[in-house]
Design a protein around this motif. Structure first.
Motif, PDB file in Angstrom:
ATOM      1  N   GLU A  92       1.059  -1.124   0.036  1.00  0.00           N
ATOM      2  CA  GLU A  92       0.304   0.066   0.088  1.00  0.00           C
ATOM      3  C   GLU A  92       0.973   1.110   0.603  1.00  0.00           C
ATOM      4  N   ALA A  93       2.164   1.523   0.766  1.00  0.00           N
ATOM      5  CA  ALA A  93       2.885   2.249   0.253  1.00  0.00           C
ATOM      6  C   ALA A  93       3.211   2.714  -0.502  1.00  0.00           C
ATOM      7  N   ARG A 119      -5.437   4.346   1.592  1.00  0.00           N
ATOM      8  CA  ARG A 119      -5.191   3.737   3.144  1.00  0.00           C
ATOM      9  C   ARG A 119      -6.423   3.038   3.368  1.00  0.00           C
ATOM     10  N   ALA A 161      -2.074  -2.638  10.969  1.00  0.00           N
ATOM     11  CA  ALA A 161      -2.651  -0.663   9.855  1.00  0.00           C
ATOM     12  C   ALA A 161      -2.786   0.772  10.295  1.00  0.00           C
ATOM     13  N   ALA A 164       0.578   1.678  11.771  1.00  0.00           N
ATOM     14  CA  ALA A 164       1.368   2.264  10.876  1.00  0.00           C
ATOM     15  C   ALA A 164       0.556   3.210  10.746  1.00  0.00           C
ATOM     16  N   ARG A 175       7.940   4.871   3.140  1.00  0.00           N
ATOM     17  CA  ARG A 175       7.202   4.839   2.323  1.00  0.00           C
ATOM     18  C   ARG A 175       7.678   5.140   0.797  1.00  0.00           C
ATOM     19  N   GLN A 234       5.215   0.045   4.984  1.00  0.00           N
ATOM     20  CA  GLN A 234       3.941   0.986   5.506  1.00  0.00           C
ATOM     21  C   GLN A 234       4.536   1.604   7.037  1.00  0.00           C
TER      22      GLN A 234
END
Length: 375
Positions: free
Chosen positions: A9-10, A21, A179, A182, A303, A349
């Protein structure tokens, strides 16, 4: 697909609302679940018509839902808080149908990615995804991990309470989702979680003879005592001899400063077909995102670093992009590659600073940064 994307996702562009995100994090476990009446027949078939008598309490509203099943919170007959994972009706048939469709669509890819042998990859993917729909198999693997890590200082695996092919009951595991750490965690928490996440994924083959191959963030928690909570053992690769030396040798190959050595080493491991004409200096640059952390005793992921690396090597205007189209991924490396990519993506992340070189030396047979990559 969304869950796989959530491991990297980063790579997605930053935006003020963090919409990428939020969307990808939701796909990890917050999909809308089916109404209970749709999954009740699965409980009837798997646990019997009197299944409700096994529980003191059972919440009919799903607390989490993902790709092939949903989770309900309950209290087992002995008073333990448990998670009840119920497979969606028809999930196995739908999943295998999707793989068949994927196989047909990927035939076009061979026209572009000339080095990639797709049929073995699709066959491996079909086998592994079919295994994920067998909750009895998942329970056996989870029990093996839970036994090995029972007194571990770093990781916690919840015990299995009951299992059938389509229903899995495990002890409930509280904790903060990875998550969330993060996005909101302190730097010490992110570093600690990142270190333990990496160590758990790398250590499984040696300690249990199994590799957890689903590294997406939804499967991991930061527990109150600082340990890593691990859930979902549906995607597991059986490695009775530990991690194959080929993966450690591959990491050694990628560390070489000599482009010719890299090319020869990749040919030895089946990543480049013999006789392929590649610009070796561009090949070395292309591998940098996978090899750079292993050059350091301690590496600070971010990221920005991950985006810059992948933006460079996946830009069609960049000469290195042509290198990617000529590389092959041997089927036996499909899931080990997935795990390493997951580690790199998730640690980016977290923007975690973690020990790298010592962990690879400890857990990867064949990894020897001081050796010739072809030794």
């Amino acid at each position: 697909a969304g869950q796989l994307l959530s491991t990297v996702e980063a790579l997605f562009p930053e935006d003020p609302e963090a919409s990428w995100r939020t969307a990808l994090t939701a796909l990890q476990e917050d999909n809308p679940g089916l109404p209970f009446d749709r999954v009740r027949p699965v409980l009837d078939d798997e646990l019997g018509a009197t299944w409700h008598s096994r529980f003191r309490q059972f919440e009919e509203r799903a607390v989490a839902a993902a790709s092939i099943g949903q989770v309900h919170r309950a209290v087992w007959s002995d008073g333990r808080a448990v998670a009840v994972k119920i497979q969606y009706p028809g999930a196995r048939e739908a999943l295998l149908g999707d793989v068949r469709t994927l196989a047909l669509s990927l035939r076009l890819t061979t026209l572009i990615a000339r080095g990639l042998a797709l049929p073995p990859l699709v066959a491996e993917l079909r086998t592994r995804l079919a295994e994920e729909t067998d909750y009895g198999r998942e329970a056996a693997h989870q029990r093996a991990f839970a036994t090995e890590y029972a007194a571990d200082a770093d990781a916690v695996v919840p015990a299995v309470v009951e299992a059938t092919p389509r229903v899995l009951v495990t002890e409930w595991l509280d904790g903060v989702p990875l998550a969330t750490v993060a996005m909101e965690g302190t730097q010490p928490d992110r570093d600690l979680l990142g270190t333990r996440y990496q160590r758990f994924l790398l250590s499984g083959p040696e300690r249990v003879g199994l590799l957890h191959t689903d590294p997406h963030p939804g499967n991991f928690r930061l527990l109150e005592d600082g340990r890593l909570g691990v859930m979902d053992f549906g995607s597991v690769l059986v490695l009775p001899g530990g991690m194959p030396r080929t993966f450690g040798r591959l990491m050694t190959v990628m560390l070489s400063r000599d482009p010719e050595e890299i090319l020869l080493g990749l040919q030895d491991e089946g990543f480049v077909r013999l006789g392929a004409r590649l610009e070796t200096d561009k090949l070395a640059d292309y591998l940098a995102p996978f090899s750079e952390p292993a050059r350091h005793e301690v590496f600070s992921y971010s990221r920005a670093w991950l985006r810059s690396q992948f933006a460079r090597i996946n830009d069609p205007r960049n000469p290195e992009f042509a290198v990617a189209l000529q590389l092959n991924l041997p089927a036996e490396h499909l899931f080990t590659h997935r795990v390493w990519l997951g580690i790199v993506g998730v640690l980016s992340q977290l923007e975690a600073t973690v020990p790298v070189r010592a962990e690879l030396l400890r857990w990867l047979p064949g990894f020897d940064p001081e050796a010739s990559p072809r030794r």
